[in-house]
Design a protein around this motif. Structure first.
Motif, PDB file in Angstrom:
ATOM      1  N   THR A  96      41.375  35.456  34.170  1.00 57.89           N
ATOM      2  CA  THR A  96      40.304  35.019  34.342  1.00 57.89           C
ATOM      3  C   THR A  96      40.609  33.351  33.932  1.00 57.89           C
ATOM      4  OG1 THR A  96      38.747  36.828  33.698  1.00 57.89           O
ATOM      5  CG2 THR A  96      37.929  34.825  33.367  1.00 57.89           C
ATOM      6  N   VAL A  97      41.318  33.203  33.110  1.00 58.05           N
ATOM      7  CA  VAL A  97      41.706  31.759  32.856  1.00 58.05           C
ATOM      8  C   VAL A  97      42.228  31.145  34.005  1.00 58.05           C
ATOM      9  CG1 VAL A  97      43.263  30.048  31.444  1.00 58.05           C
ATOM     10  CG2 VAL A  97      41.951  31.760  30.362  1.00 58.05           C
ATOM     11  N   LEU A  98      43.254  31.624  34.649  1.00 61.21           N
ATOM     12  CA  LEU A  98      43.747  31.087  35.937  1.00 61.21           C
ATOM     13  C   LEU A  98      42.538  30.906  37.022  1.00 61.21           C
ATOM     14  CD1 LEU A  98      47.140  32.920  36.204  1.00 61.21           C
ATOM     15  CD2 LEU A  98      46.681  30.580  35.460  1.00 61.21           C
ATOM     16  N   GLU A  99      41.885  31.735  37.110  1.00 62.66           N
ATOM     17  CA  GLU A  99      40.563  31.542  38.223  1.00 62.66           C
ATOM     18  C   GLU A  99      39.773  30.289  37.688  1.00 62.66           C
ATOM     19  OE1 GLU A  99      38.914  35.334  37.769  1.00 62.66           O
ATOM     20  OE2 GLU A  99      40.266  36.138  39.538  1.00 62.66           O
ATOM     21  N   GLU A 100      39.664  30.000  36.496  1.00 65.44           N
ATOM     22  CA  GLU A 100      38.897  29.236  35.956  1.00 65.44           C
ATOM     23  C   GLU A 100      39.428  27.873  36.369  1.00 65.44           C
ATOM     24  OE1 GLU A 100      36.260  27.692  32.311  1.00 65.44           O
ATOM     25  OE2 GLU A 100      37.240  29.679  32.321  1.00 65.44           O
ATOM     26  N   ILE A 101      40.857  27.549  36.052  1.00 65.77           N
ATOM     27  CA  ILE A 101      41.485  26.429  36.274  1.00 65.77           C
ATOM     28  C   ILE A 101      41.734  26.075  37.925  1.00 65.77           C
ATOM     29  CG2 ILE A 101      43.979  25.526  36.313  1.00 65.77           C
ATOM     30  CD1 ILE A 101      44.280  26.984  33.643  1.00 65.77           C
ATOM     31  N   GLU A 102      41.790  27.170  38.606  1.00 69.65           N
ATOM     32  CA  GLU A 102      41.716  27.273  40.092  1.00 69.65           C
ATOM     33  C   GLU A 102      40.461  26.429  40.742  1.00 69.65           C
ATOM     34  OE1 GLU A 102      42.856  30.938  42.571  1.00 69.65           O
ATOM     35  OE2 GLU A 102      40.766  30.855  42.677  1.00 69.65           O
ATOM     36  N   SER A 103      39.538  26.879  40.188  1.00 71.13           N
ATOM     37  CA  SER A 103      38.140  26.410  40.517  1.00 71.13           C
ATOM     38  C   SER A 103      37.813  24.807  39.928  1.00 71.13           C
ATOM     39  CB  SER A 103      36.938  27.335  40.112  1.00 71.13           C
ATOM     40  OG  SER A 103      36.977  27.398  38.895  1.00 71.13           O
ATOM     41  N   ALA A 104      38.861  24.277  39.020  1.00 65.13           N
ATOM     42  CA  ALA A 104      38.485  23.195  38.449  1.00 65.13           C
ATOM     43  C   ALA A 104      38.855  22.057  39.155  1.00 65.13           C
ATOM     44  CB  ALA A 104      39.157  22.963  36.958  1.00 65.13           C
ATOM     45  N   GLY A 105      39.360  21.968  40.344  1.00 61.34           N
ATOM     46  CA  GLY A 105      39.802  20.782  40.792  1.00 61.34           C
ATOM     47  C   GLY A 105      41.115  20.244  40.510  1.00 61.34           C
ATOM     48  N   PRO A 106      41.564  19.157  41.097  1.00 57.28           N
ATOM     49  CA  PRO A 106      42.925  18.665  40.966  1.00 57.28           C
ATOM     50  C   PRO A 106      42.845  18.061  39.554  1.00 57.28           C
ATOM     51  CG  PRO A 106      41.645  17.240  42.467  1.00 57.28           C
ATOM     52  CD  PRO A 106      40.788  18.343  42.198  1.00 57.28           C
ATOM     53  N   PRO A 107      44.160  18.278  38.758  1.00 55.80           N
ATOM     54  CA  PRO A 107      44.002  17.424  37.367  1.00 55.80           C
ATOM     55  C   PRO A 107      44.398  16.173  37.411  1.00 55.80           C
ATOM     56  CG  PRO A 107      45.976  18.721  37.648  1.00 55.80           C
ATOM     57  CD  PRO A 107      45.261  19.147  39.024  1.00 55.80           C
ATOM     58  N   ALA A 108      44.423  15.498  36.235  1.00 54.67           N
ATOM     59  CA  ALA A 108      44.832  13.859  36.122  1.00 54.67           C
ATOM     60  C   ALA A 108      46.115  14.314  35.363  1.00 54.67           C
ATOM     61  CB  ALA A 108      44.083  13.445  35.109  1.00 54.67           C
ATOM     62  N   ILE A 109      47.006  13.364  35.676  1.00 54.01           N
ATOM     63  CA  ILE A 109      48.427  13.611  34.975  1.00 54.01           C
ATOM     64  C   ILE A 109      48.787  12.564  34.298  1.00 54.01           C
ATOM     65  CG2 ILE A 109      50.924  14.252  35.755  1.00 54.01           C
ATOM     66  CD1 ILE A 109      49.682  15.095  38.473  1.00 54.01           C
ATOM     67  N   GLU A 110      49.412  12.844  33.081  1.00 55.29           N
ATOM     68  CA  GLU A 110      50.277  11.813  32.415  1.00 55.29           C
ATOM     69  C   GLU A 110      51.556  12.149  32.588  1.00 55.29           C
ATOM     70  OE1 GLU A 110      51.189  10.833  27.549  1.00 55.29           O
ATOM     71  OE2 GLU A 110      49.505  11.925  28.197  1.00 55.29           O
ATOM     72  N   ALA A 111      52.504  10.940  32.954  1.00 52.71           N
ATOM     73  CA  ALA A 111      53.898  11.241  33.222  1.00 52.71           C
ATOM     74  C   ALA A 111      54.471   9.825  33.266  1.00 52.71           C
ATOM     75  CB  ALA A 111      54.182  11.997  34.611  1.00 52.71           C
ATOM     76  N   SER A 112      55.905   9.628  32.957  1.00 59.82           N
ATOM     77  CA  SER A 112      56.495   8.365  33.060  1.00 59.82           C
ATOM     78  C   SER A 112      56.956   8.234  34.246  1.00 59.82           C
ATOM     79  CB  SER A 112      57.608   8.350  31.949  1.00 59.82           C
ATOM     80  OG  SER A 112      58.457   9.353  32.345  1.00 59.82           O
ATOM     81  N   ASN A 113      57.406   7.035  34.627  1.00 56.99           N
ATOM     82  CA  ASN A 113      58.080   6.809  35.976  1.00 56.99           C
ATOM     83  C   ASN A 113      57.249   7.032  37.289  1.00 56.99           C
ATOM     84  OD1 ASN A 113      60.353   7.730  33.715  1.00 56.99           O
ATOM     85  ND2 ASN A 113      61.372   6.198  35.103  1.00 56.99           N
ATOM     86  N   VAL A 114      55.979   6.682  37.021  1.00 54.97           N
ATOM     87  CA  VAL A 114      55.201   7.047  38.221  1.00 54.97           C
ATOM     88  C   VAL A 114      55.334   5.847  39.557  1.00 54.97           C
ATOM     89  CG1 VAL A 114      53.783   8.676  36.938  1.00 54.97           C
ATOM     90  CG2 VAL A 114      53.277   6.254  37.137  1.00 54.97           C
ATOM     91  N   ASP A 115      55.840   4.776  39.095  1.00 57.49           N
ATOM     92  CA  ASP A 115      55.767   3.747  40.297  1.00 57.49           C
ATOM     93  C   ASP A 115      56.544   4.216  41.592  1.00 57.49           C
ATOM     94  OD1 ASP A 115      56.386   1.672  42.157  1.00 57.49           O
ATOM     95  OD2 ASP A 115      56.743   0.412  40.401  1.00 57.49           O
ATOM     96  N   PRO A 116      55.739   4.613  42.556  1.00 59.87           N
ATOM     97  CA  PRO A 116      56.210   5.184  43.753  1.00 59.87           C
ATOM     98  C   PRO A 116      57.560   4.348  44.482  1.00 59.87           C
ATOM     99  CG  PRO A 116      54.119   4.195  44.379  1.00 59.87           C
ATOM    100  CD  PRO A 116      54.326   3.805  42.966  1.00 59.87           C
ATOM    101  N   ASP A 117      57.704   3.172  44.136  1.00 60.77           N
ATOM    102  CA  ASP A 117      58.688   2.307  44.753  1.00 60.77           C
ATOM    103  C   ASP A 117      59.858   2.327  43.628  1.00 60.77           C
ATOM    104  OD1 ASP A 117      57.392   1.726  46.758  1.00 60.77           O
ATOM    105  OD2 ASP A 117      56.475  -0.406  45.941  1.00 60.77           O
ATOM    106  N   GLU A 118      59.832   2.927  42.367  1.00 61.54           N
ATOM    107  CA  GLU A 118      61.122   2.975  41.673  1.00 61.54           C
ATOM    108  C   GLU A 118      61.903   4.162  41.655  1.00 61.54           C
ATOM    109  OE1 GLU A 118      61.256   3.847  36.763  1.00 61.54           O
ATOM    110  OE2 GLU A 118      59.697   2.703  37.320  1.00 61.54           O
ATOM    111  N   GLU A 119      63.230   3.741  41.787  1.00 63.24           N
ATOM    112  CA  GLU A 119      64.280   4.753  42.013  1.00 63.24           C
ATOM    113  C   GLU A 119      65.238   5.149  40.657  1.00 63.24           C
ATOM    114  OE1 GLU A 119      64.891   6.472  44.885  1.00 63.24           O
ATOM    115  OE2 GLU A 119      63.040   5.447  45.625  1.00 63.24           O
TER     116      GLU A 119
END
Length: 553
Positions: free
Chosen positions: A53-76
């Motif tokens: 049931t919890v997974l079904e609720e997450i499934e219907s909640a839409g895309p999540p926001a994300i906290e992560a480092s190194n998210v500059d798409p041009d950074e290697e």
């Protein structure tokens, strides 16, 4: 609010990008976390209904926001250099255990039915089903053992092939990413689980041990706080990443897919694409003047195979892609793709531009086509954008042969087919929208501009100077025509102005159809009073790869 925290226990994330075997996925895609949780859900029999049931609720909640480092798409930084490793293949076997696996699965299902029996009659029936299923397991096991104790010559040959020194070796790559911070948090702002749901989710997350490759060990838990720096992008916002997220009925589709592949056959991670933007990435450059084409709505098809197609064939390549899109449903093709109204007359509004992207503008540029960008107009509606994605998905489904994404074939007028594959990874600089769209005052043509009017003979010793003045004016008018400011200075040339670009005479005539009036083409350097944002596509061939300009400092 629901926050799931993922800690990379080894400090690195090992997962291959779905469209580039030599590149690591980063940041972790939400659908990969969801799939890991579904796997943990099914590691217990019977499945816990609260966890489901919890997974079904997450499934219907839409895309999540994300906290992560190194998210500059041009950074290697943090991306491991990938080297191929040849390892013994593990797909050689002496006996076929499929029947045994199927019998065990049926036995587990029978046990689940027994555990949910509510009265004596149904319990007795379920017990009989369990006994029958266990007999089938014993029978299947006996046949498997018998096959192993009485091997044929073919069995012996297969068995000898399993010895390490005799196994065939296959190339494998293990791309990984080492971020500055080993924590990634996924945030669903509108999910509010009850206490029992949080306990069920915590129990489920305790059993998630890896994300991506088996060496990518993780600790997952429910967290209390997060500061997302990647959020789903709206239609009117810039795009920095395209990540794979959970779609409708994801849990059901994953379970159905497992029944087919059983964890053995090739499979594709079920998902849908979602555009993300970096929070706080609101520089002055984002409000720079811009023409009719969007710097956000790019779908890139990267060129595959050993053949190199020169940018001088850009019109042939673009028209091959156009023919392929016109053949896909719905029929007739929408005006956004065909460029024609229902009555057959040319569209009065901007439509899709199909732009081969050449490798130009740097010291070692070879001038070949790296891929093709499908560029949408800025005024495209959300429905039209979604329809465009569906058309590309339909094309991929037609060509799918166990690959994700599949190879797509473009039939050119000469030579063999050109093979392309949709990509969402940053990839080479020449394939990145930022390379062609970043704000700049100075722009230089990578492919020549097909002028809307004839300026005169540019090669004439007597009238060439006047023709050049006329050509500069026509180029400035072309900027007006696509909604850009009028440039402060324009220069024209018949020779290349960027490294890797070919002279005008090397490009195929335009338009290519026989009997049509051929356009005069020029390379150009264009300078504006203020920075303008790309893409800058100019002239009569702007929808099929001509008039593509690159920002130059």
């Amino acid at each position: 609010m629901l926050i799931i925290e993922v800690q990379l226990l080894a400090g690195r994330y090992v997962a291959t990008a779905h469209n580039d075997r030599d590149r690591a996925e980063w940041p972790p895609h939400p659908t990969r976390l969801f799939s890991a949780m579904v796997a943990a859900l099914h590691d217990r029999v019977p499945v816990d209904d609260k966890e489901r049931t919890v997974l079904e609720e997450i499934e219907s909640a839409g895309p999540p926001a994300i906290e992560a480092s190194n998210v500059d798409p041009d950074e290697e930084v943090g991306r491991r250099t990938v080297n191929g490793v040849y390892v013994p293949a593990n797909d050689t076997t002496v006996i076929d255990t499929r029947k045994l696996d199927e019998a065990i699965a049926k036995r587990n299902q029978a046990l689940h039915v027994l555990s949910s029996a509510s009265d004596d009659k149904s319990r007795a029936k379920a017990e009989a089903g369990v006994q029958k299923a266990e007999q089938q397991v014993i029978a299947a096991m006996s046949r498997t053992i018998a096959a192993g104790t009485s091997p044929t010559d073919a069995d012996m040959a297969a068995a000898s092939a399993m010895l390490p020194e005799r196994r065939g070796r296959q190339k494998r790559t293990f791309p990984s990413f080492t971020p500055d911070v080993d924590l990634v948090r996924f945030v669903w702002p509108h999910v509010d689980l009850a206490e029992s749901g949080r306990r069920a989710l915590s129990s489920l997350l305790d059993r998630v041990t890896r994300l991506g490759h088996s060496s990518s060990l993780v600790r997952c838990a429910v967290a209390a706080t997060a500061q997302p720096n990647l959020v789903p992008a709206r239609d009117d916002e810039s795009q920095d990443w395209t990540l794979r997220v959970v779609g409708e009925r994801q849990l059901e589709r994953l379970e159905a897919a497992f029944k087919r592949h059983r964890g053995i056959e090739p499979r594709v991670l079920t998902s849908r694409p979602q555009r993300y933007r970096i929070v706080g990435d609101d520089s002055d450059a984002q409000i720079a003047p811009q023409g009719v084409f969007s710097h956000r709505d790019w779908m890139v098809l990267v060129a595959e195979g050993d053949a190199r197609y020169e940018s001088t064939r850009c019109v042939d390549i673009a028209k091959a892609l156009h023919r392929a899109l016109l053949d896909l449903p719905p029929q007739p093709a929408p005006e956004l793709i065909s460029g024609r109204r229902a009555d057959g007359k040319p569209s009065e509004r901007p439509h899709v531009a199909l732009i081969p992207l050449p490798d130009v503008g740097h010291e070692h540029a070879h001038g070949g086509v790296l891929g093709i960008a499908i560029v949408l107009p800025r005024n495209v509606s959300a429905e039209e954008r979604a329809a465009m994605h569906r058309i590309i998905a339909e094309w991929e489904m037609r060509e799918a042969h166990g690959e994700d994404p599949p190879l797509l074939s473009l039939v050119l007028t000469t030579g063999g087919p050109m093979l392309v594959r949709r990509t969402e990874a940053p990839g080479p600089w020449g394939l990145r929208a930022r390379t062609w769209c970043r704000p700049a005052r100075r722009w230089v043509t990578a492919t020549p501009i097909a002028l809307d009017r004839n300026p005169g003979n540019l090669r004439s010793a007597t009238t060439g100077a006047a023709a050049a003045v006329s050509a500069k004016r026509i180029v400035a008018d072309a900027c007006d025509a696509v909604g850009l400011p009028r440039p402060s200075a324009v220069e024209v040339s018949l020779g290349p102005l960027l490294v890797g670009t070919a002279p005008v005479r090397a490009f195929d005539p335009f338009p290519p159809e026989p009997g049509r009036l051929r356009r005069v083409r020029v390379h150009s350097e264009i300078i504006f009073d203020e920075p303008v944002r790309g893409p800058v596509l100019l002239g009569a061939g702007r929808y099929v790869g001509l008039g593509l300009c690159r920002p130059v400092e």
